[in-house]
Design an enzyme around this catalytic site. Structure first.
Site: not given
Length: 900
Positions: A61-62, A65, A71, A120
């Site tokens: 996930h990081e 980014h 998101h 999320y």
């Protein structure tokens, strides 16, 4: 990073300072799990993988980014697909659900992706796990939705990354050790290759018939130190001069500027193409496929080892690293450095199958280029090997695995090194010490290195020639107060086959050395200096109690005095006395052990043996007890009747690591003497009589309870031919706590002796002191953790601290069922306190500990200094590692209040 590479054309490569001025680096920051969005500024750009963030999906996930993904739930069109239940959001966390403005977010490239790894979860930042903050809308019941999943990239994530980075539709990334590659037109012509080509046969036929895939790119990635061999079976392309039209291009590296190995066109077969690095890039252009030019087919394999001409630093890894290496593998690297250079090897991670003789899986390092060159070392297990440097400009490295157990392997850096002390004008006044990549100056004993790092100034201490006469050592300014911030080193040298005895006549230093503690302020350390220059510590002393008489094992005694910047005392005076070392020749005639004493020597025996009447030989004793249970009762032979004459009995207690034996006498009657020289009971703090003495007892009064400092205790009953008494009765029990020595070898201890089969007890109070060598740190890792939970950890808890110069550092107070983070001390000692109350008792904990290099004090840039919270939201994502799990249950260290 390999996972992202496997599904996209994105490539993560190690930074080359000459090529890459902009780069990312991984660190731990107070924001927890956080990353900038895409490229942010220039130079070094951090990604924080904080505590509890070390999970596969969170790191994916990081990296998302960093690659450029927002998101998913922040898209401008999100209200058509989800409902944000603002009433269920934690106070102060609503900003996490803001919609991005059109300036911050381009038009969506793909439909809304509920399954994206960038989305999320349904209860993120919820007031309660049972209240949803996100509700999907307009979806049939049969739709498969995984809001907030952190297990894999979704199909949408992969498609979007390939669109953003303009990846060609044809080709793929290979990360396996062998495989086949075929151009789509060749695969269509050869049905046997259809399954090797990504997609079904029908898709290939359709794309080929539409003249698709005239351009393809394949990327083959191996580990550092491996090479890639491409076997070109068949090539069929239109021919052009210099292959300017259609071609097959192979580059030794990862991008279009990597060295060109071959560019081929026309007809060819049987070509073998090899890289020098661990990456291969294959570009394919065939615009004339409709004319019948079918392209190519090839096979590749990854091989380890080879010749490396070292011109700059580079890495080598075990095959398949960081995954488990393969069975029955042999890799040989021959490294050559330029003249007047050495090859240096520094291991960054190491885990091979363990064996005392390293006969199964191992790595072998030699000083030279041949298998017969001088062996530097053979290594296996999980202990990180030391830094290695050759004397020549060549190094031979061999890695071997057998067919049984496979581990994670190793990663190591190869570096060029120059002996600056030999080839440079180093400027050291006394001693030049060559270090890895540099050098440092040192001074002879009795001198101090000055602030310029090169000059030496006459100071206290010095080398004392004690071959002729005895003498005295004084602390600086004695008998006046010694100065602050002083370090003195004396080396008392006598003749071979002699030793030095040191007898203190005055001693007054700041501090008090208590059991299980060390001298932290002013202190004196005494070593035996061995012939190979190793220092063998005899003891460390402080306070105002006279130290015992000490002596060197060989002919050099080293004394170091250290004072801090606070309280001063009168110091010390110590006489050094020369003595012939009878043990130096033929072990003094002792069968087992010889201990030098002033004016003589003394023989002793190993466990299970007693000294013969002749004082030299050892006979096996029949009265011996090896005790490993955690509690019990014991008594002297024949108790309560009289014990026998001329007996030697011993009891060796050994309990689990992290616990210690407490021995309590309930009845005691041994022949009395003021110095206990006839019959006696002796107790030693360790595994034998050579350990430090806890007490020697005789007479008719029960001794006080005795407790060991570690997990072993040794007790002896010795009687002579005279009077007899009834002996003793005692109980023993294993108590938690004590002193633990951290080494390079990982060790494990438990909250209580019966961990795993029973819960811990009520009203426990345990203290552990884990100490490493000076200039090392202690690393503890929680393997299992289950302690009664309370919000402030007031009931049952484990507290981790360490001593500082002015106050203790608190690493945390922990309770609950979530494992605390890995802790690395800033000093050479960690203190652990475990306390329980009278209520609930749970499973307890298991902790591993090991000595490591001290942590780097340079923590890198502070995120808040770059983009202060909460203004970072426009260009940085900061999140927690909670996912579907509960928060860490402890009072002092909490995860950041931002969600992953």
């Amino acid at each position: 990073m390999r996972y992202w590479e496997n599904f996209t054309c994105i490539k993560f490569v190690e930074r080359d300072a000459k090529l890459h001025t902009n780069y990312i680096y991984f660190t731990i920051k107070s924001c927890g799990c956080c990353s900038f969005l895409g490229k942010n500024g220039s130079g070094r750009q951090p990604i924080s993988i904080g505590r509890n963030c070390e999970k596969f999906g969170i790191i994916i996930h990081e990296l998302g980014h960093t690659i450029g993904f927002h998101h998913e739930h922040a898209r401008g069109d999100r209200d058509k697909h989800i409902i944000i239940n603002k009433a269920n959001i934690m106070r102060g966390q609503a900003y996490n659900f803001d919609v991005l403005s059109p300036e911050e977010f381009d038009e969506p490239l793909l439909p809304y992706d509920y399954n994206s790894i960038m989305h999320y979860a349904k209860n993120s930042f919820s007031k309660s796990p049972y209240l949803d903050t996100i509700t999907p809308i307009g979806l049939p019941q049969s739709a498969h939705i995984e809001l907030g999943q952190r297990r894999r990239l979704s199909r949408g994530d992969i498609l979007q990354a390939n669109l953003l980075y303009k990846c060609v539709a044809c080709g793929r990334t290979f990360q396996q050790n062998s495989g086949q590659i075929a151009s789509p037109h060749y695969a269509y012509a050869d049905n046997a290759l259809l399954n090797e080509y990504e997609g079904s046969g029908d898709e290939v036929r359709k794309e080929t018939s539409n003249n698709a895939h005239s351009t393809c790119e394949w990327r083959i990635t191996a580990t550092n130190g491996e090479r890639i061999i491409l076997h070109l079976h068949d090539l069929h392309l239109i021919y052009s001069e210099n292959c300017t039209k259609d071609y097959l291009e192979i580059r030794d590296g990862y991008w279009h500027r990597s060295p060109l190995v071959r560019r081929l066109c026309g007809n060819s077969s049987g070509e073998i193409i090899t890289t020098d690095t661990s990456r291969m890039l294959i570009n394919y252009v065939n615009r004339n496929a409709p004319l019948g030019y079918r392209g190519f087919k090839a096979r590749f394999e990854v091989v380890c080892g080879g010749d490396i001409h070292l011109s700059k630093g580079q890495s080598i890894d075990s095959p398949n690293y960081p995954l488990e290496y393969m069975p029955s593998k042999e890799c040989i690297w021959r490294i050559t450095a330029p003249p007047n250079h050495q090859v240096a090897l520094k291991f960054q991670s190491f885990e091979l199958e363990k064996h005392d003789g390293c006969i199964y899986d191992y790595i072998e390092v030699r000083d030279g280029s041949q298998s017969e060159s001088k062996l530097i070392g053979r290594f296996c297990g999980d202990k990180l090997p030391p830094n290695i440097k050759t004397h020549s400009n060549q190094m031979y490295i061999k890695f071997v695995s057998d067919g049984s157990v496979q581990k994670l392997g190793f990663s190591a850096a190869l570096m060029l090194d120059v002996d600056e002390c030999k080839f440079m004008q180093h400027g050291c006044q006394h001693i030049c010490i060559n270090t890895l990549g540099s050098y440092q100056c040192g001074c002879h004993a009795g001198y101090e290195l000055q602030a310029n790092g090169k000059s030496c100034e006459d100071a206290c201490g010095g080398i004392i020639n004690a071959t002729v006469s005895n003498g005295t050592i004084y602390s600086p300014s004695y008998p006046d107060l010694y100065p602050n911030a002083k370090k003195c080193v004396w080396e008392v040298v006598t003749s071979i086959h002699h030793s030095v005895f040191l007898n203190f006549t005055h001693f007054d230093l700041e501090g008090t050395k208590l059991q299980y503690t060390k001298c932290s302020y002013d202190y004196l350390i005494i070593y035996s200096k061995m012939r190979d220059n190793r220092l063998k510590k005899i003891g460390i002393f402080c306070g105002n109690e006279l130290p015992p008489i000490v002596n060197s094992e060989q002919n050099i005694l080293r004394v170091e005095f250290h004072s801090d910047r606070t309280i001063q005392r009168s110091g010390f005076a110590a006489q050094f006395i020369l003595d012939a070392d009878e043990c130096a020749v033929n072990n003094g005639g002792c069968q087992h052990r010889c201990r030098n004493t002033f004016g003589g020597y003394q023989c002793s025996c190993r466990n299970g043996y007693t000294l013969h009447k002749d004082g030299h030989n050892c006979t096996e004793t029949k009265c011996k007890f090896e005790i490993t249970s955690s509690y019990g009762v014991l008594h002297s032979p024949n108790y309560p009747n009289d014990y026998a004459r001329n007996i030697y009995c011993y009891w060796h207690f050994q309990t689990v690591l992290g616990h210690r034996i407490q021995l309590t006498f309930h009845d005691f009657d041994v022949e009395s003497h003021q110095e206990c020289i006839y019959d006696y009971v002796a107790i030693y703090d360790g595994r034998s009589e050579n350990s430090s003495t806890l007490g020697i007892y005789c007479g008719g009064r029960e001794p006080y309870a005795v407790i060991a400092s570690s997990n072993e205790l040794f007790m002896v009953l010795k009687t002579d031919a005279g009077l007899q008494r009834k002996g003793f009765k005692a109980t023993f029990v294993s108590e938690c706590g004590g002193y633990l020595r951290a080494t390079n070898h990982t060790q494990i201890f438990y909250s209580h002796p019966r961990y795993g089969s029973r819960s811990y007890k009520h009203n426990m109070y345990c203290d552990w002191r884990i100490e490493a060598d000076p200039d090392s740190s202690v690393k503890v890792k929680f393997l299992h953790f289950e302690i009664e939970f309370s919000e402030r950890c007031d009931y049952d808890f484990l507290e981790v601290t360490e001593e500082g110069n002015t106050m203790n550092t608190i690493h945390g107070r922990f309770c609950g069922k979530r494992k605390p983070p890995i802790i690395i001390s800033n000093s050479d000692t960690l203190l652990l306190k475990f306390q329980t109350d009278e209520s609930n008792a749970l499973r307890g904990f298991a902790i591993s500990f090991v000595a490591v290099e001290p942590p780097d004090e340079d923590g890198g840039e502070d995120f808040d200094a770059v983009t202060p919270f909460p203004g970072y939201l426009k260009n940085m994502y900061a999140e927690t590692a909670l996912g579907d799990e509960q928060p860490v249950q402890h009072g002092h260290i909490l995860p950041p209040s931002r969600l992953m």
